[in-house]
Design a protein around this motif. Structure first.
Motif, PDB file in Angstrom:
ATOM      1  N   SER A   8      78.253 -45.616  19.520  1.00 33.15           N
ATOM      2  CA  SER A   8      79.639 -46.065  19.634  1.00 33.15           C
ATOM      3  C   SER A   8      80.594 -44.920  19.308  1.00 33.15           C
ATOM      4  O   SER A   8      80.665 -44.466  18.168  1.00 33.15           O
ATOM      5  CB  SER A   8      79.878 -47.239  18.674  1.00 33.15           C
ATOM      6  OG  SER A   8      81.212 -47.673  18.745  1.00 33.15           O
ATOM      7  N   TYR A   9      81.321 -44.456  20.317  1.00 32.64           N
ATOM      8  CA  TYR A   9      82.192 -43.293  20.187  1.00 32.64           C
ATOM      9  C   TYR A   9      83.645 -43.723  19.969  1.00 32.64           C
ATOM     10  O   TYR A   9      84.145 -44.634  20.641  1.00 32.64           O
ATOM     11  CB  TYR A   9      82.129 -42.429  21.450  1.00 32.64           C
ATOM     12  CG  TYR A   9      80.882 -41.594  21.593  1.00 32.64           C
ATOM     13  CD1 TYR A   9      79.688 -41.931  20.942  1.00 32.64           C
ATOM     14  CD2 TYR A   9      80.874 -40.462  22.395  1.00 32.64           C
ATOM     15  CE1 TYR A   9      78.552 -41.164  21.086  1.00 32.64           C
ATOM     16  CE2 TYR A   9      79.734 -39.693  22.561  1.00 32.64           C
ATOM     17  CZ  TYR A   9      78.573 -40.042  21.897  1.00 32.64           C
ATOM     18  OH  TYR A   9      77.443 -39.272  22.057  1.00 32.64           O
ATOM     19  N   THR A  10      84.321 -43.028  19.074  1.00 28.86           N
ATOM     20  CA  THR A  10      85.755 -43.226  18.882  1.00 28.86           C
ATOM     21  C   THR A  10      86.523 -42.452  19.938  1.00 28.86           C
ATOM     22  O   THR A  10      86.338 -41.242  20.097  1.00 28.86           O
ATOM     23  CB  THR A  10      86.193 -42.726  17.496  1.00 28.86           C
ATOM     24  OG1 THR A  10      85.519 -43.457  16.477  1.00 28.86           O
ATOM     25  CG2 THR A  10      87.710 -42.880  17.312  1.00 28.86           C
ATOM     26  N   GLY A  42      79.941 -39.820  17.845  1.00 25.92           N
ATOM     27  CA  GLY A  42      80.567 -38.994  18.864  1.00 25.92           C
ATOM     28  C   GLY A  42      82.040 -39.315  18.957  1.00 25.92           C
ATOM     29  O   GLY A  42      82.485 -40.401  18.565  1.00 25.92           O
ATOM     30  N   ILE A  43      82.820 -38.360  19.454  1.00 27.29           N
ATOM     31  CA  ILE A  43      84.271 -38.559  19.512  1.00 27.29           C
ATOM     32  C   ILE A  43      84.801 -38.065  20.853  1.00 27.29           C
ATOM     33  O   ILE A  43      84.271 -37.109  21.430  1.00 27.29           O
ATOM     34  CB  ILE A  43      84.966 -37.838  18.338  1.00 27.29           C
ATOM     35  CG1 ILE A  43      86.398 -38.350  18.163  1.00 27.29           C
ATOM     36  CG2 ILE A  43      84.920 -36.319  18.488  1.00 27.29           C
ATOM     37  CD1 ILE A  43      86.931 -38.171  16.769  1.00 27.29           C
ATOM     38  N   PRO A 208      88.769 -47.746  20.787  1.00 27.23           N
ATOM     39  CA  PRO A 208      89.840 -47.183  19.964  1.00 27.23           C
ATOM     40  C   PRO A 208      89.777 -47.612  18.506  1.00 27.23           C
ATOM     41  O   PRO A 208      90.511 -47.098  17.678  1.00 27.23           O
ATOM     42  CB  PRO A 208      91.101 -47.744  20.625  1.00 27.23           C
ATOM     43  CG  PRO A 208      90.670 -49.088  21.131  1.00 27.23           C
ATOM     44  CD  PRO A 208      89.241 -48.909  21.575  1.00 27.23           C
ATOM     45  N   TYR A 209      88.902 -48.577  18.187  1.00 26.58           N
ATOM     46  CA  TYR A 209      88.890 -49.165  16.843  1.00 26.58           C
ATOM     47  C   TYR A 209      88.388 -48.185  15.790  1.00 26.58           C
ATOM     48  O   TYR A 209      88.704 -48.306  14.610  1.00 26.58           O
ATOM     49  CB  TYR A 209      88.046 -50.440  16.843  1.00 26.58           C
ATOM     50  CG  TYR A 209      88.407 -51.363  17.969  1.00 26.58           C
ATOM     51  CD1 TYR A 209      89.693 -51.897  18.070  1.00 26.58           C
ATOM     52  CD2 TYR A 209      87.490 -51.664  18.971  1.00 26.58           C
ATOM     53  CE1 TYR A 209      90.044 -52.716  19.138  1.00 26.58           C
ATOM     54  CE2 TYR A 209      87.831 -52.484  20.030  1.00 26.58           C
ATOM     55  CZ  TYR A 209      89.104 -53.003  20.110  1.00 26.58           C
ATOM     56  OH  TYR A 209      89.461 -53.806  21.160  1.00 26.58           O
ATOM     57  N   GLY A 210      87.617 -47.189  16.241  1.00 21.52           N
ATOM     58  CA  GLY A 210      87.160 -46.172  15.306  1.00 21.52           C
ATOM     59  C   GLY A 210      88.284 -45.387  14.663  1.00 21.52           C
ATOM     60  O   GLY A 210      88.076 -44.705  13.659  1.00 21.52           O
TER      61      GLY A 210
END
Length: 310
Positions: A8-10, A42-43, A208-210
């Protein structure tokens, strides 16, 4: 192409100074450190949430350069290099590669409502210019372009570096359609409805929640892959609750201002959004009231996150 991205990437907000005049590098580094500490795998920089349309070419280069250097290979860094101009999209993609990005996320050319062949040629030009993995980004709500499963499969089969897609068409069946048509040529990342997307075959999540609940947004994927589906639904249900609070007043772009304000609530100020987006102060009392309601749900989410051991 062998998959190198998972989890799960931000999709990160872009940190501005309080007067919105510049990229705030100190805020960027603190934010990236927080993402790493919370287990984000990951970002993605300069996506929709990152206000890619409001940064200058010099700011784009600075943001990518500082991000890649600070992350220093600890997690993948993907960069949004979309533009309605093929020439500009190619140049931005080459620049991101030269600055050390691990991959790209690219929405199809917007505004023109291009044909499938025009979209195909757009991506072909990018692929021919550099060899980074590309994550297609299908988001017809903002781009006014809906890439069909057939087009996605055509791109993935013809170009090995087009190996991922963030699927945000709001048609949940599209996840399965892409997999059925493209097979191993592409890895689907959920752009919404993460639990349902996972059950249909998605292998990652872009969200976007990250920006303000990174432990929960990253951890939900681990719950799914370990078979803890109901616990993942519990987390996702709380996310949907505060997402609905934002969408009720600002259905398309409101999440940028709230994402930044909620990041500040978590201890990581990132400035506000640039025009034409509505800044948080411009939301007035409505914004403060919605923020309080969102905050209460996030506090509940934090309790649940601790209870289930994330």
């Amino acid at each position: 192409m062998t998959a190198t991205f998972s989890g799960s990437y931000t999709v990160a907000v872009t940190p501005f100074s309080d007067d919105l005049s510049r990229i705030d590098v100190d805020r960027l580094k603190a934010f990236l450190d927080w993402q790493l500490e919370e287990g984000v795998p990951g970002i993605i920089m300069l996506g929709t949430t990152g206000e890619f349309l409001t940064v200058t070419p010099e700011e784009r280069r600075l943001l990518v350069d500082e991000t890649v250097k600070h992350i220093d290979g600890r997690i993948p860094v993907l960069v949004g290099t979309a533009d309605a101009s093929t020439t500009k999209a190619v140049a931005q993609s080459v620049e991101a590669r030269d600055l050390g990005a691990d991959g790209l996320m690219i929405v199809p050319p917007y505004y023109y409502t291009p044909t499938d062949d025009e979209i195909y040629r757009h991506y072909a030009a990018i692929v021919e210019a550099m060899d980074l993995p590309i994550m297609l980004y299908n988001n017809p709500v903002t781009s006014n372009v809906d890439m069909s499963a057939a087009l996605v499969a055509r791109l993935a089969k013809d170009f090995p570096t087009i190996s991922y897609i963030k699927e945000s068409s709001q048609d949940i069946a599209r996840v399965r359609d892409v997999i059925d048509l493209a097979g191993d040529a592409i890895t689907v990342y959920a752009g919404e409805r993460v639990v349902d997307s996972f059950l249909l075959g998605a292998e990652g999540y872009v969200n976007p929640y990250g920006n303000y609940i990174p432990r929960a947004s990253a951890g939900i994927w681990g719950l799914l892959t370990s078979g803890r589906i109901e616990e993942a639904r519990r987390i996702d249900g709380l996310i949907k609750r505060f997402d609905a609070i934002i969408a009720a007043g600002h259905p398309t772009y409101g999440h940028q201002a709230y994402s930044k304000r909620l990041a500040a609530r978590a201890g990581y100020p990132m400035g506000d959004v640039r025009p034409p987006l509505t800044t948080f102060p411009q939301l007035g009392q409505e914004g403060e009231e919605r923020l309080a309601r969102i905050g209460a749900v996030i506090d509940e989410l934090d309790d649940v996150t601790r209870q289930i051991g994330l």
